[in-house]
Design a protein around this motif. Structure first.
Motif, short mmCIF file in Angstrom:
data_model
loop_
_atom_site.label_atom_id
_atom_site.label_comp_id
_atom_site.label_asym_id
_atom_site.label_seq_id
_atom_site.Cartn_x
_atom_site.Cartn_y
_atom_site.Cartn_z
N TYR A 271 27.95 42.37 47.55
CA TYR A 271 28.89 42.49 47.96
C TYR A 271 29.76 41.85 46.93
CZ TYR A 271 27.64 46.83 49.94
OH TYR A 271 27.20 48.42 50.15
N PRO A 273 30.71 40.68 44.22
CA PRO A 273 32.10 40.80 43.34
C PRO A 273 33.25 41.49 43.84
CG PRO A 273 29.88 40.86 42.09
CD PRO A 273 29.83 40.51 44.05
N LEU A 274 32.95 42.43 44.93
CA LEU A 274 33.83 43.32 45.94
C LEU A 274 35.03 41.50 46.30
CD1 LEU A 274 35.06 46.28 46.31
CD2 LEU A 274 33.64 46.25 48.32
N GLN A 276 35.01 39.19 45.71
CA GLN A 276 36.29 38.02 45.75
C GLN A 276 37.56 39.06 45.04
OE1 GLN A 276 33.16 37.29 42.13
NE2 GLN A 276 31.96 35.40 44.53
N THR A 277 37.01 39.69 44.67
CA THR A 277 37.93 40.64 43.99
C THR A 277 39.32 40.93 44.58
OG1 THR A 277 36.69 42.10 42.44
CG2 THR A 277 38.77 43.42 42.27
N LEU A 278 38.96 41.53 46.39
CA LEU A 278 39.79 41.65 47.36
C LEU A 278 40.58 40.50 47.56
CD1 LEU A 278 37.03 43.86 50.15
CD2 LEU A 278 40.07 44.43 48.18
N ILE A 280 40.58 37.95 45.94
CA ILE A 280 42.13 37.51 45.02
C ILE A 280 43.22 38.21 44.59
CG2 ILE A 280 42.31 37.80 42.26
CD1 ILE A 280 40.60 35.70 43.25
N ILE A 281 43.06 39.96 45.01
CA ILE A 281 44.42 40.82 45.32
C ILE A 281 45.33 39.91 46.37
CG2 ILE A 281 44.68 43.53 45.97
CD1 ILE A 281 42.47 43.61 43.92
N LEU A 313 36.90 32.92 48.87
CA LEU A 313 35.79 33.26 47.90
C LEU A 313 35.41 32.11 47.61
CD1 LEU A 313 39.70 32.63 45.49
CD2 LEU A 313 37.59 34.28 45.50
N ASN A 404 31.71 32.09 38.69
CA ASN A 404 32.47 33.09 37.08
C ASN A 404 33.12 32.37 37.81
OD1 ASN A 404 33.71 35.09 37.27
ND2 ASN A 404 33.23 36.09 37.94
N ILE A 407 37.27 34.80 38.18
CA ILE A 407 37.83 34.45 39.46
C ILE A 407 38.01 33.50 39.75
CG2 ILE A 407 36.97 34.77 42.19
CD1 ILE A 407 37.02 37.49 40.35
N LEU A 410 42.21 32.73 38.42
CA LEU A 410 42.82 33.85 38.68
C LEU A 410 42.54 32.92 40.70
CD1 LEU A 410 41.20 36.99 38.54
CD2 LEU A 410 43.38 36.18 37.16
#
Length: 484
Positions: A271, A273-274, A276-278, A280-281, A313, A404, A407, A410
């Protein structure tokens, strides 16, 4: 010694009960003295702590000490928890001093709420059982609900207290279900036993991980369940905002370190990547409204969401540098954010009774000492070198960049956004012609200066010499990575 940390604030609460409500000076003295004793004990605990082992130290069965031999309530500390305990005992006296004179309704119970809250926070950080961890994780909501609902400011304080309570309570229910599943399958919720008892299948790890993550995401908070934080901060009294930013937001950080990473390592990898994406958002989504925010406490509150996104992160970078950086940034945020809340929600608000930034201008003309202190903490909030914030952000972003680069890049935009809203707030408040809407006022008092100076010293000292913390973290974080 840990049992003393848990019991002394409760003893102080009991001593406050018979004191007359008219005798505020005695109540202040008892509460402050109690919190300072706890701080001294935690420092003594830290001095005796051995950072060359990953084992829990000072392990005690609290239930056995209370005479309940049939129950087990083990507590202990390791390198991952000792600094959160120190942060809790360090911030509690500052919370008491911050509202030293301006709480006029039920002041005794206000002080009792903070002492009880200190015990609950320490209990969470030292708990070695999942069900006890959950009890303390939920129990902190009760005094926070009262602090915001009774002693908060504005007509929205009742709504803010209910949002805090209901949001985080709903999120925590998923954790309770996961703990029940673990207890059913293992017959125990002892963290050490679960960690070493055997491999949990990947499918089971995924579901259990999600249940815990939802709970921690509400408390962090992360997008899209971060709405309650701005309401809570802007409505809370100054002490409530300080404890909320400094310690309460770190409960989820500690939960990630203590539960998700070591117990569900495969699901964490799956999980990452999920998450890390959250993160950043969350960072971008919280930074943009901060640039348009007009409430001074709201600016500091939303900046906390941005900094904690960087912490996430680092935690989920699966690297030694990133995880250690996230711990450093969590501690640094626990010093700098309370100082900024004291500046905007205490010093300025108590003098002018407004937090709307449009009314402020030219404070440097009449408050030179405040200008210097506010300038330093604004720089720290931006993460400039020689501050602990800089090291925490640099290591966290370095850790995620190794895994990454996209990421990492960002995530580094958070530094740019932080500079934008921090410089804008500082320049708007302190420079230009003096505001025609505000009366001429005095500079900061001795009490306010000492609180800010107390927060300044560890931020600078640990920023210059972070090995005070890092030397004891290396072994525990390495062991954590070995499991991952």
């Amino acid at each position: 010694m840990i049992s003393l940390l848990l019991s002394i604030p409760l003893l102080g609460s009991l001593l406050l009960l018979p004191v007359s409500s008219e005798n505020k000076q005695t109540m202040r003295g008892i509460a402050l003295f109690t919190s300072l004793i706890n701080l001294a004990i935690s420092i003594l605990l830290w001095i005796q702590f051995d950072g060359n082992t990953v084992q829990y130290q000072f392990v005690t069965n609290i239930a056995e000490e209370l005479g309940a031999t049939s129950l087990t309530f083990n507590v202990g500390v390791d390198s991952l928890s000792i600094y959160f305990v120190l942060l809790t005992t360090f911030i509690t006296p500052i919370c008491i001093l911050s509202n030293w004179e301006d709480i006029n309704v039920n002041f005794k119970y206000y002080l009792i709420s903070f002492l009880v809250l200190e015990t609950l926070q320490i209990g969470l950080f030292v708990s070695l059982h999942l069900q006890i961890f959950y009890v303390f994780f939920e129990s902190v909501l009760i005094p926070l609900f009262l602090i915001i609902g009774i002693w908060g400011s504005g007509l929205a304080r009742i709504r803010a207290s209910f949002m805090l309570f209901l949001y985080t309570l709903f999120g925590s229910l998923w954790m309770l279900l996961a703990i029940l599943v673990i207890a059913y399958n293992y017959g125990s919720t002892d963290l050490q036993f679960i960690q070493w008892a055997g491999e949990i299948s990947l499918e089971s790890q995924k579901w259990l991980w999600l249940a815990f993550f939802i709970s921690f995401a509400f408390k962090t908070p992360m997008f899209p369940v971060h709405i309650w934080l701005n309401w809570a901060h802007t409505s809370a009294p100054l002490g409530g905002s300080i404890i909320l930013a400094a310690v309460i937001l770190k409960l989820a950080t500690y939960g990630f370190l203590r539960i998700l990473l070591p117990i569900f390592p495969d699901a964490t990898q799956f999980y990452s990547p999920l998450v890390q994406t959250l993160a950043i958002i969350t960072l971008v989504y919280a930074s943009l409204p901060t640039l348009r925010q007009t409430d001074l406490k709201g600016i500091v509150a939303l900046s906390s969401v941005c900094h904690l996104a960087v912490v996430i992160l680092g935690l989920f970078s699966n690297s030694l540098v990133g995880i250690e950086g996230s711990i450093l940034l969590s501690i640094a945020h626990g010093f700098v954010s309370p100082a900024l809340f004291l500046c905007v929600g205490g010093i300025l608000y108590h003098r002018f009774h407004t937090r709307t930034i449009n009314y402020f201008r030219g404070m440097a003309l009449v408050m030179p000492l405040f200008t210097i202190m506010f300038f330093l903490f604004t720089l720290f909030n931006m993460g400039v070198p020689l501050s602990l914030n800089f090291l925490g952000e640099f290591l966290s972003l370095s850790g995620i960049f190794q895994k990454n680069p996209i990421i990492g890049i960002l995530g580094a935009t958070g530094i740019f956004f932080s500079a934008c809203y921090s410089i804008w707030m500082y320049n708007r408040i302190l420079y230009g012609a003096y505001s025609k809407y505000l009366p001429v006022t005095s500079d900061i008092s001795r009490r306010e200066f000492m609180i800010l100076f107390t927060l300044l010293i560890p931020t600078l000292a640990l920023g210059i010499y972070p090995n005070i913390i890092l030397n004891t973290l290396h072994l525990s974080v390495t062991a954590l990575l070995y499991q991952l």
